[in-house]
Design an enzyme around this catalytic site. Structure first.
Site, PDB file in Angstrom:
ATOM      1  N   ASN A   1       1.214  -1.892   0.218  1.00 52.06           N
ATOM      2  CA  ASN A   1      -0.001   0.183   0.053  1.00 52.06           C
ATOM      3  C   ASN A   1       0.920   1.713  -0.226  1.00 52.06           C
ATOM      4  OD1 ASN A   1      -2.188   2.181   0.441  1.00 52.06           O
ATOM      5  ND2 ASN A   1      -2.295   1.359   2.643  1.00 52.06           N
TER       6      ASN A   1
ATOM      7  N   LYS B   1       0.138   3.946  -0.024  1.00 58.27           N
ATOM      8  CA  LYS B   1      -0.525   5.231   0.244  1.00 58.27           C
ATOM      9  C   LYS B   1      -0.625   6.347  -0.731  1.00 58.27           C
ATOM     10  CE  LYS B   1      -0.135   2.904   4.815  1.00 58.27           C
ATOM     11  NZ  LYS B   1      -0.418   3.748   6.718  1.00 58.27           N
TER      12      LYS B   1
ATOM     13  N   HIS C   1      -9.481   1.310   5.443  1.00 56.23           N
ATOM     14  CA  HIS C   1      -8.495   1.255   5.548  1.00 56.23           C
ATOM     15  C   HIS C   1      -8.819   2.438   6.343  1.00 56.23           C
ATOM     16  CE1 HIS C   1      -4.618   2.907   6.493  1.00 56.23           C
ATOM     17  NE2 HIS C   1      -4.116   1.699   5.730  1.00 56.23           N
TER      18      HIS C   1
ATOM     19  N   GLU D   1      -5.362  -4.424  10.874  1.00 61.64           N
ATOM     20  CA  GLU D   1      -4.513  -3.609  11.012  1.00 61.64           C
ATOM     21  C   GLU D   1      -4.973  -3.094  12.199  1.00 61.64           C
ATOM     22  OE1 GLU D   1      -2.196  -2.266   6.966  1.00 61.64           O
ATOM     23  OE2 GLU D   1      -3.866  -0.834   6.791  1.00 61.64           O
TER      24      GLU D   1
ATOM     25  N   GLY E   1       2.417   2.404  10.932  1.00 64.74           N
ATOM     26  CA  GLY E   1       2.982   3.355  11.089  1.00 64.74           C
ATOM     27  C   GLY E   1       3.695   4.409  12.795  1.00 64.74           C
TER      28      GLY E   1
ATOM     29  N   SER F   1       3.208  -1.732  10.221  1.00 62.65           N
ATOM     30  CA  SER F   1       4.954  -1.406  11.263  1.00 62.65           C
ATOM     31  C   SER F   1       5.363  -2.645  10.562  1.00 62.65           C
ATOM     32  CB  SER F   1       5.014  -1.170  13.007  1.00 62.65           C
ATOM     33  OG  SER F   1       4.138   0.400  12.989  1.00 62.65           O
TER      34      SER F   1
ATOM     35  N   GLY G   1       3.292  -1.026   4.891  1.00 62.02           N
ATOM     36  CA  GLY G   1       2.484   1.092   4.093  1.00 62.02           C
ATOM     37  C   GLY G   1       3.617   1.173   4.012  1.00 62.02           C
ATOM     38  N   GLY G   2       4.792   1.769   4.890  1.00 62.04           N
ATOM     39  CA  GLY G   2       5.897   2.601   5.101  1.00 62.04           C
ATOM     40  C   GLY G   2       6.883   1.452   3.930  1.00 62.04           C
TER      41      GLY G   2
HETATM   42  P1  13P Z   1       2.835   0.560   8.091  1.00 62.26           P
HETATM   43  O1  13P Z   1       3.218  -0.770   7.432  1.00 62.26           O
HETATM   44  O2  13P Z   1       3.354   1.585   7.643  1.00 62.26           O
HETATM   45  O3  13P Z   1       2.694   0.419   9.045  1.00 62.26           O
HETATM   46  O4  13P Z   1       1.222   0.969   7.439  1.00 62.26           O
HETATM   47  C1  13P Z   1       0.250  -0.681   7.331  1.00 62.26           C
HETATM   48  C2  13P Z   1      -0.539   0.059   6.423  1.00 62.26           C
HETATM   49  O5  13P Z   1      -1.634   1.185   7.361  1.00 62.26           O
HETATM   50  C3  13P Z   1      -0.663  -0.800   5.870  1.00 62.26           C
HETATM   51  O6  13P Z   1      -1.652  -0.341   4.720  1.00 62.26           O
END
Ligand code: 13P
Length: 234
Positions: free
Chosen positions: A7, A9, A86, A158, A164, A195, A216-217
């Site tokens: 993702n 974002k 999300h 999640e 994050g 994370s 995400g990250g």
């Molecule tokens: P992180 O991996 O940055 O914590 O984000 C997770 C997320 O929201 C994936 O949709």
């Protein structure tokens, strides 16, 4: 096969996306990778080793809905998956479970597989409400789907306090939630998100209940993603 969904974002300029895609092409994996970039880059996607996903979809079909992107339009861009619900959309766009349910129905009418995000806030966990929250989100989001459709939804657990923040739940906490989900949705794939990275994957991969990850990250760092995948698949 493990599913690893990326993702992005609201990240990457067009130039950065081009460079990113070249790096992603080099990633070696036996997992099923699903890239969910910004809508803007869906038509630039040209990788054969990765499936394409979107980050959102309209509750409506095509028509006079300014600023919306419909499931029909996504299908034409070869999108096979779409994130819905999300926590960032639930928080910043006040998205409700009823809308998420509408979105899932739209996706199924164009054979796009929803990746449905659920998870509790920190305060809800502190009050011991996490199972209740997750089950309510799942029940409302899958209302009136056929049994076959229900079974196809990919569920991403999640916990919001983990996104994050660098914090991940304990193995017991993750297992407890996944067992609760699978009691109601025995056929569904359940991903973990929040994370997850190339360091904590050593611990996470011991949890056999996890069918994959929503990143995400880490999705934005192909070199670290490669380390993550190597550790996951070892
Ligand atoms: P992180 O991996 O940055 O914590 O984000 C997770 C997320 O929201 C994936 O949709």
């Amino acid at each position: 096969m493990m599913i690893v969904a990326l993702n992005n974002k609201c990240n990457l300029t067009k130039k950065e996306f081009r460079e990113y895609q070249i790096k992603l092409q080099e990633v070696k994996t036996t997992s099923k990778l699903i890239l969910c970039p910004s809508f803007l880059y869906l038509d630039q996607f040209n990788l054969t080793n990765i499936k394409l996903g979107a980050q959102n979809v309209s509750t409506t079909d095509c028509g006079a809905y300014t600023g919306e992107v419909s499931a029909k339009q996504l299908k034409e861009e070869n999108v096979d998956y779409c994130i819905v619900g999300h926590s960032e959309r639930r928080e910043y766009q006040q998205e409700k479970n009823e809308e998420i349910n509408e979105k899932i129905k739209r996706l199924f009418s164009y054979q796009i597989t929803p990746i449905l995000c659920v998870g509790e806030k920190r305060s809800e966990r502190e009050e011991g409400l996490e199972k209740q929250v997750v089950l309510k989100e799942l029940t409302m989001a899958t209302k009136d789907l056929t049994e076959e459709e229900k079974g196809k939804v990919i569920i991403a657990y999640e916990p919001i306090w983990s996104i994050g923040t660098g914090l991940i739940p304990t193995a017991e906490q993750i297992i407890e939630i996944i067992h609760t989900i699978k009691e109601m949705f025995p056929q569904n794939k359940v991903l973990y998100g929040g994370s997850a990275n190339e360091e904590n994957i050593d611990t996470l991969k011991e949890i056999s209940e996890i069918d994959g990850y929503l990143l995400g990250g880490l999705s934005l760092k192909p070199e670290k993603l490669q380390i993550f995948l190597e550790k996951l698949e070892k």
